[in-house]
Design a protein around this motif. Structure first.
Motif, PDB file in Angstrom:
ATOM      1  N   GLU A 117     -10.691  -0.776  -5.604  1.00 34.15           N
ATOM      2  CA  GLU A 117     -10.670  -0.986  -4.284  1.00 34.15           C
ATOM      3  C   GLU A 117     -12.410  -1.317  -3.801  1.00 34.15           C
ATOM      4  OE1 GLU A 117     -10.391   2.264  -1.270  1.00 34.15           O
ATOM      5  OE2 GLU A 117      -8.191   1.471  -0.579  1.00 34.15           O
ATOM      6  N   ASP A 172      -7.984  -6.618  -2.069  1.00 41.03           N
ATOM      7  CA  ASP A 172      -6.702  -5.441  -1.587  1.00 41.03           C
ATOM      8  C   ASP A 172      -5.844  -6.586  -1.400  1.00 41.03           C
ATOM      9  OD1 ASP A 172      -4.143  -4.318  -0.786  1.00 41.03           O
ATOM     10  OD2 ASP A 172      -5.110  -3.515   1.057  1.00 41.03           O
ATOM     11  N   GLN A 200       0.551  -0.728  -0.119  1.00 39.89           N
ATOM     12  CA  GLN A 200       0.153   0.327   0.300  1.00 39.89           C
ATOM     13  C   GLN A 200       1.565   1.147   0.238  1.00 39.89           C
ATOM     14  OE1 GLN A 200      -2.914  -0.864   3.814  1.00 39.89           O
ATOM     15  NE2 GLN A 200      -4.665  -1.372   2.202  1.00 39.89           N
ATOM     16  N   SER A 228      -1.083   2.119  -6.431  1.00 37.92           N
ATOM     17  CA  SER A 228      -1.570   3.025  -5.214  1.00 37.92           C
ATOM     18  C   SER A 228      -1.035   0.910  -4.328  1.00 37.92           C
ATOM     19  CB  SER A 228      -2.907   3.217  -4.474  1.00 37.92           C
ATOM     20  OG  SER A 228      -2.766   4.654  -4.698  1.00 37.92           O
ATOM     21  N   GLU A 229      -1.523   0.281  -5.635  1.00 39.37           N
ATOM     22  CA  GLU A 229      -1.348  -1.586  -4.689  1.00 39.37           C
ATOM     23  C   GLU A 229      -0.318  -1.657  -4.445  1.00 39.37           C
ATOM     24  OE1 GLU A 229      -4.037  -3.695  -6.890  1.00 39.37           O
ATOM     25  OE2 GLU A 229      -2.462  -4.049  -8.337  1.00 39.37           O
TER      26      GLU A 229
END
Length: 241
Positions: free
Chosen positions: A167, A172, A34, A64-65
């Motif tokens: 998301e 996630d 993250q 962002s991942e």
């Protein structure tokens, strides 16, 4: 002045040609982690600056991942930088490494606060295997919810606005994971289990080169097509059962 410019250009071309003929390291890397969206531009600039310093080529995807990509770079530039740094700072932890083991690029990523522990694989080539360097910020490092792998880079506002949608549609990967299987007996037992279906998630070109015995190929051109195929396959399995 004209003669000076000509000499400079000639020297640059000579250096570039020399680099092309040097042994190159090919580094594949990825890590799901993250990363706050507002930090992506700074990290992108840091990565690009570092890779250009060793004449790296290839593509790095940053989201962002996490991070994903494959690059190549002249071996002598990556290792000579490390040798010079170790000589200048003998107290550095890396000084304990042999010169042949040190890689400036790998060390840059593994010592980064977000990328420590990332998965890497190194191979070698006699010449560069990519034409230029591209460091892109994306909504995903493994595309599942649309977008064009070869398209223009996503701007930062677009990344932030789409982040919630990603998301909602995707779990996630740093929190929701499957069961890890160890190579050897555990993997062999899984393959031999009649109740287990093996699906090769690679594209059809890669599957044609080689795959596991009795594995099912989704026959996809890219990974974006896999989720739709998986939903159809699951529904077909439900009908059979």
């Amino acid at each position: 002045t004209t003669l000076l410019i000509t000499c400079i250009r000639s020297k640059i071309m000579s250096n570039e040609e020399s680099i092309k003929n040097d042994k190159h390291r090919v580094l594949a890397l990825y890590k799901f982690v993250q990363i706050p969206s507002n930090e992506l531009p700074t990290i992108k600039q840091e990565i690009e600056s570092t890779l250009r310093s060793v004449k790296a080529r290839g593509t790095i995807l940053l989201a962002s991942e996490g991070i994903n990509g494959t690059i190549c770079y002249p071996e002598k530039l990556a290792t000579s930088d490390g040798i010079e740094r170790k000589e200048g700072n003998p107290n550095d932890d890396d000084a304990a490494l042999d010169d042949d083991d040190y890689d400036f690029v790998v060390n840059f990523f593994t010592s980064h606060s977000y990328f420590s522990g990332l998965r890497t694989r190194i191979s070698f080539a006699s010449t560069p295997v990519f034409h230029r360097l591209k460091v892109k910020t994306k909504t995903e490092i493994v595309t599942l919810v649309g977008g064009d792998d070869e398209g223009d880079e996503c701007d930062q506002n677009n990344i932030i606005s789409q982040h919630k949608e990603v998301e909602l549609r995707n779990p996630d990967p740093t929190k929701v994971v499957g069961k890890y299987v160890k190579p050897g007996k555990e993997w062999d037992d899984l393959l031999n289990d009649p109740d287990v279906v093996v699906i090769d998630t690679r594209n059809k070109y890669e599957v044609e080169i080689g795959t596991f015995q009795n594995a099912i190929s989704p026959n996809t051109d890219n990974f974006r097509q896999f989720p739709d195929w998986l939903h159809r396959f699951a529904n077909e399995c439900k009908k059979v059962n």
